[in-house]
Design an enzyme around this catalytic site. Sequence first.
Site, PDB file in Angstrom:
ATOM      1  N   ASP A  17      72.761  48.617  58.255  1.00 12.22           N
ATOM      2  CA  ASP A  17      71.405  48.314  59.066  1.00 12.22           C
ATOM      3  C   ASP A  17      70.262  47.511  58.438  1.00 12.22           C
ATOM      4  OD1 ASP A  17      72.714  49.435  61.083  1.00 12.22           O
ATOM      5  OD2 ASP A  17      71.615  51.456  61.143  1.00 12.22           O
ATOM      6  N   ARG A  33      84.224  49.051  66.754  1.00  3.57           N
ATOM      7  CA  ARG A  33      84.037  50.575  66.539  1.00  3.57           C
ATOM      8  C   ARG A  33      84.466  51.486  67.460  1.00  3.57           C
ATOM      9  NH1 ARG A  33      77.357  49.604  66.960  1.00  3.57           N
ATOM     10  NH2 ARG A  33      77.163  51.804  65.726  1.00  3.57           N
ATOM     11  N   LYS A  81      65.335  56.558  64.398  1.00  3.36           N
ATOM     12  CA  LYS A  81      66.126  56.728  65.641  1.00  3.36           C
ATOM     13  C   LYS A  81      67.442  57.125  65.433  1.00  3.36           C
ATOM     14  CE  LYS A  81      68.758  52.699  66.462  1.00  3.36           C
ATOM     15  NZ  LYS A  81      70.088  53.270  66.780  1.00  3.36           N
ATOM     16  N   ASN A  82      68.145  57.052  64.141  1.00  3.14           N
ATOM     17  CA  ASN A  82      69.341  57.583  63.988  1.00  3.14           C
ATOM     18  C   ASN A  82      69.534  58.788  63.548  1.00  3.14           C
ATOM     19  OD1 ASN A  82      70.358  55.016  64.598  1.00  3.14           O
ATOM     20  ND2 ASN A  82      71.028  54.334  62.368  1.00  3.14           N
ATOM     21  N   ARG A 115      65.419  48.855  71.733  1.00  5.32           N
ATOM     22  CA  ARG A 115      66.236  50.048  71.279  1.00  5.32           C
ATOM     23  C   ARG A 115      65.797  50.826  70.216  1.00  5.32           C
ATOM     24  NH1 ARG A 115      72.300  49.042  71.192  1.00  5.32           N
ATOM     25  NH2 ARG A 115      72.148  51.314  70.813  1.00  5.32           N
ATOM     26  N   CYS A 123      81.332  46.262  71.751  1.00  2.00           N
ATOM     27  CA  CYS A 123      80.062  46.368  71.273  1.00  2.00           C
ATOM     28  C   CYS A 123      79.769  45.088  70.277  1.00  2.00           C
ATOM     29  CB  CYS A 123      79.738  47.666  70.481  1.00  2.00           C
ATOM     30  SG  CYS A 123      78.954  47.550  69.065  1.00  2.00           S
TER      31      CYS A 123
HETATM   32  C1  UD1 Z   1      75.666  54.596  62.986  1.00  2.00           C
HETATM   33  C2  UD1 Z   1      74.380  54.302  63.078  1.00  2.00           C
HETATM   34  C3  UD1 Z   1      74.219  52.863  63.036  1.00  2.00           C
HETATM   35  C4  UD1 Z   1      74.528  52.330  61.665  1.00  2.00           C
HETATM   36  C5  UD1 Z   1      76.079  53.047  61.277  1.00  2.00           C
HETATM   37  C6  UD1 Z   1      76.514  53.051  59.908  1.00  2.00           C
HETATM   38  C7  UD1 Z   1      73.492  55.903  64.833  1.00  2.00           C
HETATM   39  C8  UD1 Z   1      72.957  56.032  66.223  1.00  2.00           C
HETATM   40  N1  UD1 Z   1      74.067  54.704  64.319  1.00  2.00           N
HETATM   41  O1  UD1 Z   1      76.441  54.213  63.801  1.00  2.00           O
HETATM   42  O2  UD1 Z   1      73.085  52.179  63.294  1.00  2.00           O
HETATM   43  O3  UD1 Z   1      75.001  50.772  61.695  1.00  2.00           O
HETATM   44  O4  UD1 Z   1      75.911  54.499  61.502  1.00  2.00           O
HETATM   45  O5  UD1 Z   1      75.636  53.351  58.986  1.00  2.00           O
HETATM   46  O6  UD1 Z   1      73.217  56.554  63.941  1.00  2.00           O
HETATM   47  N2  UD1 Z   1      84.964  53.968  62.630  1.00  2.00           N
HETATM   48  C9  UD1 Z   1      86.145  54.114  62.835  1.00  2.00           C
HETATM   49  N3  UD1 Z   1      86.454  55.072  63.493  1.00  2.00           N
HETATM   50  C10 UD1 Z   1      85.564  56.105  64.155  1.00  2.00           C
HETATM   51  C11 UD1 Z   1      84.181  55.823  63.792  1.00  2.00           C
HETATM   52  C12 UD1 Z   1      83.796  54.787  63.170  1.00  2.00           C
HETATM   53  O7  UD1 Z   1      87.008  53.342  62.598  1.00  2.00           O
HETATM   54  O8  UD1 Z   1      85.945  56.994  64.895  1.00  2.00           O
HETATM   55  C13 UD1 Z   1      84.316  52.720  61.946  1.00  2.00           C
HETATM   56  C14 UD1 Z   1      83.519  51.835  62.640  1.00  2.00           C
HETATM   57  O9  UD1 Z   1      84.290  50.934  63.646  1.00  2.00           O
HETATM   58  C15 UD1 Z   1      82.705  50.824  61.777  1.00  2.00           C
HETATM   59  C16 UD1 Z   1      82.339  52.418  60.667  1.00  2.00           C
HETATM   60  O10 UD1 Z   1      83.499  53.327  60.863  1.00  2.00           O
HETATM   61  O11 UD1 Z   1      83.381  50.132  61.090  1.00  2.00           O
HETATM   62  C17 UD1 Z   1      81.034  52.954  60.557  1.00  2.00           C
HETATM   63  O12 UD1 Z   1      80.908  53.513  61.689  1.00  2.00           O
HETATM   64  P1  UD1 Z   1      80.069  54.794  61.656  1.00  2.00           P
HETATM   65  O13 UD1 Z   1      79.633  55.222  60.549  1.00  2.00           O
HETATM   66  O14 UD1 Z   1      80.869  55.672  62.786  1.00  2.00           O
HETATM   67  O15 UD1 Z   1      78.862  54.140  62.645  1.00  2.00           O
HETATM   68  P2  UD1 Z   1      78.016  54.637  63.957  1.00  2.00           P
HETATM   69  O16 UD1 Z   1      78.056  56.158  63.889  1.00  2.00           O
HETATM   70  O17 UD1 Z   1      78.580  54.195  65.390  1.00  2.00           O
END
Ligand code: UD1
Length: 421
Positions: A308, A124, A22-23, A400, A119
């Site tokens: 995850d 996030r 998925k990711n 999902r 969320c």
């Molecule tokens: C992706 C995965 C999700 C997984 C996560 C962490 C997909 C579609 N989803 O989510 O399944 O749980 O990686 O392995 O690939 N953050 C910030 N600022 C930002 C972006 C992120 O502070 O601009 C923080 C988030 O709040 C969170 C952390 O970084 O605490 C990790 O988030 P991130 O690695 O971005 O996860 P996703 O890409 O949303």
Amino acid sequence: MEKLIINGGKRLTGTVKISGAKNAVLPVIAATLLGQDKETCLEEVPNLDDVNTISEVLRTLGVKVSHDKEEGKLYVDATSIENITAPYDLVRKMRASFLIMGPLLARLGEAKISLPGGCAIGTRPIDLHLKGFEALGAQISIGHGYIEAKAPNGLKGSRIYLDFPSVGATENILMAAAMAEGQSIIENPAQEPEIVDLANYLNIMGAKIRGAGTNVIKVEGAKKLIAHDYTIIPDRIEAGTYMIAAAMTKGDVYIENAISEHIKPVIAKLKEAGVTVIEDIEGIRVTCDRRPKGVDIKTLPYPGFPTDMQAQFMAMLTISEGTSVVTETVFENRFMHVDELRRMGAKIKIDGRTSVVHGVDTLTGCQVKATDLRAGAAIVLAGLVAEGETQIGYIHHIDRGYDNLVEKLVALGADIKRVDQ
Ligand code: UD1
């Protein structure tokens, strides 16, 4: 509304084939927006609601998308893109919709995407994505619930340091930098296998990316990327979930297609818990003939223990011998499964980002709900070993991210069915 009904206590045996990740598929589908001149065929595309959502997002941009679910093939024709706006209804459903911002900016110099909003697993934010786009020369404005990014004269390569190795930010910035003018360097990027998969796909389209999977990624911007077919990597989180199902049910399951290199921390922790894990080139065999031992886990960015897998691993710890400590460092508020597991008889105490799990002899079936995708997987696992019947509601969360979950579990011998309430 549909429900899952599980009668616990069946030992799982046999082979389960892991679907495309998925990711990995979501960013790759977003990246098809960069591919010009012809149609793209993606293979090993899982049948998931999130894939339907991102396909819908692309269709609102005027891109042609068709999904052959039987064959696991997704066809995307992004030779022309008519619209640059992703509406609230779709972004609200799935935050990963935001991944189209990087490719739209790179290809068309413009994108407008609804703010993702709250969320279940924390606030996030998307600040790191935006910081990256700004470093590449985009102008960002926020108003009326939308984020607009503009780079009328094109993006310019730049050095970008990520304060946290965000998966989504790394992917979005990588896609933008792939067509920016000159060199970009992304420092402290995420190193997940899905980042490597995306970089491989972009490189096949003509991008020049080096270092994906390490702590520095270098990108030489290309003027044009040409659409190309691609096969998605197997889902390491789906594989990990079946590994735990095998361990919890004292089963013997061969997880075909699983790449052990991608899931090392889960394998290490299962072995520490006394579970037998045998890795080979085609998959992973998991067997267990006694109650697992309690172990401590702490989630971290890759190559650390994946957030995850935290909920599913905790499901196993609830019936393991002794006490375990689970620490979540990646997301705030990712213990939503704890209340549901407690309803089933688990003994868990939460203190901030740490949970202490006292293993119990048995869980008992009852009515529970999936509060998010992986929390849902955790209660399915708990239901597989609970005494009596477990009824799980809100299963759209599970749909999902798990391809054919019920069919795959039934084939392994589980007593699980989906019913319309
Ligand atoms: C992706 C995965 C999700 C997984 C996560 C962490 C997909 C579609 N989803 O989510 O399944 O749980 O990686 O392995 O690939 N953050 C910030 N600022 C930002 C972006 C992120 O502070 O601009 C923080 C988030 O709040 C969170 C952390 O970084 O605490 C990790 O988030 P991130 O690695 O971005 O996860 P996703 O890409 O949303």
